[in-house]
Design an enzyme around this catalytic site. Structure first.
Site, short mmCIF file in Angstrom:
data_model
loop_
_atom_site.label_atom_id
_atom_site.label_comp_id
_atom_site.label_asym_id
_atom_site.label_seq_id
_atom_site.Cartn_x
_atom_site.Cartn_y
_atom_site.Cartn_z
N ASP A 291 -0.20 -3.03 -1.01
CA ASP A 291 0.99 -2.24 -0.71
C ASP A 291 0.49 -0.82 -0.42
O ASP A 291 -0.62 -0.44 -0.82
CB ASP A 291 1.99 -2.27 -1.87
CG ASP A 291 3.38 -1.80 -1.43
OD1 ASP A 291 3.48 -1.18 -0.36
OD2 ASP A 291 4.36 -2.07 -2.15
C1 NOJ Z 1 6.01 0.29 0.06
C2 NOJ Z 1 6.84 -0.94 -0.15
O1 NOJ Z 1 6.72 -1.35 -1.50
C3 NOJ Z 1 6.46 -2.09 0.77
O2 NOJ Z 1 7.37 -3.12 0.59
C4 NOJ Z 1 6.42 -1.61 2.19
O3 NOJ Z 1 6.16 -2.67 3.07
C5 NOJ Z 1 5.37 -0.52 2.29
N1 NOJ Z 1 5.73 0.60 1.41
C6 NOJ Z 1 5.22 0.01 3.69
O4 NOJ Z 1 6.33 0.72 4.05
#
Ligand code: NOJ
Length: 772
Positions: A291
């Site tokens: 993530d």
């Molecule tokens: C954080 C989020 O938890 C995730 O779901 C997302 O895809 C990423 N940021 C990128 O934006």
């Protein structure tokens, strides 16, 4: 599972804890239950299994190409593939190899439409899709989203969402996924991955694993480490990892590891989760991406199975050093690069993939319209996921005669002007994206990365007005007042309220006073009050549900850009409601128990113990004998259905041995025998009312030693008045199994399994038994 590990060089939380506790993790099974690590401890599992393409001919062919490609790269080029950069165009972009014509992979949010772009669609949220209980719509949704991502040249879609599973009722991101039942999440995940990947885009199933709350999801300088979700082995398998098995079985080419710690080891450096469960037990062939900003270590994360880091320039230099000095092996680096390229070839993205046409925000660019006719699908899903929970005296559907004079109240009825003044409000920004909330008017989705960028929003007010015009009716409205004037001749009052939620914080309440007062105030002066609720998560209704002037109540979910049209389809009976709740609506917040709120812990190493095990939502209500207001699976229709003729047929061509056989190799999705259909169960659903309608017939099994009943099948059938249709449920070995923590395998018990088929988790119409 036979794993040899060389953790000596790796001082990770995992290995430290293992040393302290003295467990040996090299044995294939534990000899008794007391040896199985309880939550809070994450056993080290090393090394990372190399992806090999054994899952299928398609994966094998992809691996041949991927290996050929990687064999031509030098060290720096390989490392470059494992690093993601955040650019003004892609939310994440892995390194390219221009001399071999590889441009890197472009990643974009998200699960309900491309974020921050124009001429893209705003689809309903994952929770809304789940409320349709319609497998075909789930597939069609995945396909449509992928068409848009591919149309803009995006390689990887950051979705679908299988976690949060919805453990914490007030959790900020529960609405991004289906809701707190692993079977329902699993079916949706499988259908979405298939829909997405059938159209050539890599699905990135997320978040692996236990990303159940927003509070302290990341480490902070002021407080300390991120929250640790402490989950026991059985609960991991039967609840949280379960849905991802469907995603993997469907071929998911990527998986995103999550922000928080899992049993005290960060998910993106957790060798048990990545090397152990994902890549060994579930045979994952694709790549794990962190993530964003979720990687918290170097060597530890690489050796624990993380393949792509997002987004960090520095990683490039660090990984090169690690490989050069031997702390990360060249084989591990090759595997990282090969896994990524294997997914790329598996999806045939080397063959005529569209050029990237994502545009930086507010920079003039040619119009690339990728929406096709998705507005129709969005409208259909919007209506199909709308759940009617109260309808006294057939208030709904409205007719031209009963709705000549309509009054509309509440902030949620119309898109407010302010929403259009600030582009970040509708997904214009990448990082600042608060979606739609009370101040913006109609709530069509939640906030954060799961939000989307609507090309327009058909508000309820707009759509209802159109219908009133067509009916030669009369409309009054007040979107602002908490106690609006109701004209005496009004035939029906429609009150619109919502409940907002977003990534990055958890909710503080499942109700709000202003909205509840508004409903009661209108109802005091209007004997035919219909409440419409757009909600990002569970919304309680106790303060007015029994008010006799509240004649109908609709959970309108998070329906996306066609919100008003979908609603009008239901309100005026063009579509018979068929949505069912994908979570339990309690009578009071305390009924959710310990998991109502996220765990608050101010210590440097905060701990969230999932001591409730698999008992969340309806499982807990059933066990505790708590009567919900509206149970999981509940939803009304404009027609009525009867259930009859339950039939259970055992498939005779599959083995019903206690454990799946040992000598079959694991493929992506886990042991292949887990997916064998052991029983075909069916029932006849007859429409006894006056209008055509679809019914979601639900199968619940009572598996010994497990919750009294668990969803293990559903089938949505369309039935004409006075006609019948057959609902069919295919019950797999996994559906009947429990996870044996000692043997570390799925196991069938020699016992009686209760079988119930019904219209909700508490409206069980047919019962039988399976004897094994
Ligand atoms: C954080 C989020 O938890 C995730 O779901 C997302 O895809 C990423 N940021 C990128 O934006």
């Amino acid at each position: 599972m036979r794993i040899s590990h060389s953790a000596a060089a790796l001082i990770t939380t995992n290995s430290l804890l293992a040393c302290v506790s003295g467990y040996s993790f090299e044995q294939s099974t534990y000899t008794n239950e007391s040896e199985v690590p309880f939550y809070g401890l994450s056993p080290p599992v090393y090394p990372t299994p190399e992806g090999n393409g054994k899952s299928s001919l398609a994966w094998a062919a992809a691996y041949v190409k991927a290996r050929e490609f990687v064999a031509q790269l030098d060290l720096e080029e390989k490392v470059n593939l494992t690093v993601g950069y955040q650019t003004s165009v892609c939310h994440g972009h892995t390194g390219s190899v221009p001399r071999l014509g590889f441009g890197g992979l472009c990643f974009e949010d998200g699960p309900s439409g491309i974020r921050g772009q124009d001429f893209v669609s705003a689809f309903p949220a994952g929770s809304h899709l789940a409320a349709t209980w319609d497998k075909n719509l789930m597939y069609a949704y995945g396909k449509a989203i992928a068409e848009e991502e591919k149309g803009k040249g995006v390689n990887v879609i950051l979705g679908p969402v299988g976690g949060p599973a919805g453990r914490v009722t007030r959790g900020g991101r529960v609405w991004e996924g289906p809701g707190p039942d692993p079977y329902l999440i699993g079916i949706q995940l499988g259908q979405l991955v298939t829909g997405i990947q059938d159209n050539g885009v890599i699905a990135c199933s997320k978040h692996w694993l236990f990303n159940e709350q927003e509070y302290r999801r990341l480490p902070t300088i002021n407080y300390g480490e991120a929250m640790s979700s402490n989950v026991d082995d059985l609960t991991m398998h039967e609840l949280y990892a379960w849905p991802f098995m469907n995603a993997l079985r469907a071929g998911s080419g990527a998986v995103m590891c999550s922000y928080q710690r899992a049993n005290n080891s960060y998910s993106c450096q957790n060798s048990k989760l990545m090397n152990g469960v994902l890549k060994t037990e579930l045979g994952f062939e694709g790549f794990v991406v962190s993530d964003w900003g979720g990687q918290q270590s170097g060597v530890a994360s690489a050796n624990a199975g993380l393949d792509v880091v997002m987004p960090w320039f520095g990683w490039w230099q660090n990984l090169t050093t690690m490989v050069t000095n031997g702390s990360v092996s060249i084989e591990r680096l090759d595997d990282m690069a090969t896994r990524q390229m294997a997914s790329y070839y598996f999806l045939k993205q080397d063959e005529k993939y569209p050029d990237l046409s994502i545009s930086p925000y507010n920079v003039q660019h040619p119009i690339i319209d990728v929406r096709d006719n998705h507005s129709q699908l969005i409208r259909e899903i919007g209506a199909a996921g709308t759940v009617l929970v109260k309808n006294t005296n057939k208030t709904l559907p409205l007719k031209a005669s009963t709705a000549r004079f309509v009054s509309i109240f509440g902030y949620d009825a119309e898109v407010k002007a302010e929403a259009w003044e600030d582009p970040t409000r509708y997904g214009g920004g990448y990082d600042v994206n608060w979606g739609w909330n009370t101040f913006n008017g109609t709530l069509i989705t939640g906030g954060g990365s799961g939000s989307n960028s609507p090309p327009y929003v058909v508000s309820p007010f707009q759509a209802i007005q159109q219908r009133v015009v067509a009916n030669k009716g009369m409309l009054r409205w007040d979107f602002f007042s908490g106690n609006p004037t109701v004209e005496a001749s009004t035939q029906v009052c429609l009150v619109f309220i919502n409940s907002y939620s977003s990534e990055s914080f958890d909710r503080l309440s499942l109700t709000d006073e202003f909205s509840d007062n508004l409903v009661n105030n209108v109802a005091t002066n209007c004997s035919n009050t219909v409440v419409v609720l757009h909600a990002a998560g569970t919304r309680l209704v106790e303060s007015w549900i029994d008010n006799e002037n509240v004649t109908a109540v609709i959970y309108a979910g998070l329906p996306g850009q066609e919100a008003g049209s979908s609603l009008v389809d239901i309100l005026f009976g063009d579509v018979t409601p068929s949505g069912k709740l994908s979570h339990t609506v309690a009578r009071k917040e305390e009924d959710y128990g310990e998991v109502l709120n996220s765990t608050i812990d101010y210590s440097a190493f905060p701990q969230s113990n999932f001591t409730e095990g698999v008992y969340i939502d309806y499982r807990a209500f059933d066990r505790n004998g708590t009567v919900p207001r509206f149970e999981f699976g509940f939803g009304l229709s404009y027609t009525t259905f009867t259930y009859s003729n339950i039939s259970i047929v055992q498939r005779d061509n599959v083995s019903v041995a206690e454990y799946p056989s040992k000598n079959i190799s694991i493929v992506q999705g886990g042991h292949p025998e887990l997916w064998d259909v052991l029983f075909e169960i069916s029932a006849v659903i007859t429409n006894t009312g006056e209008v055509a309608g679809a019914e979601v017939a639900q199968l619940y099994l009572g598996i010994p030693t497990a919750p009294v009943r668990q969803l293990r099948g559903f089938d949505k059938v369309m039935v004409q008045p006075e006609e019948a249709a057959t609902a069919l449920f295919e019950v797999t070995r996994r559906d009947l199994s429990t996870w044996d923590v000692v043997a570390q395998e799925w196991k069938l018990q020699k016992a009686n399994y209760t079988v119930s088929i019904g219209a909700s988790s508490r409206d069980l119409r047919l019962n039988s038994t399976i004897v094994l």
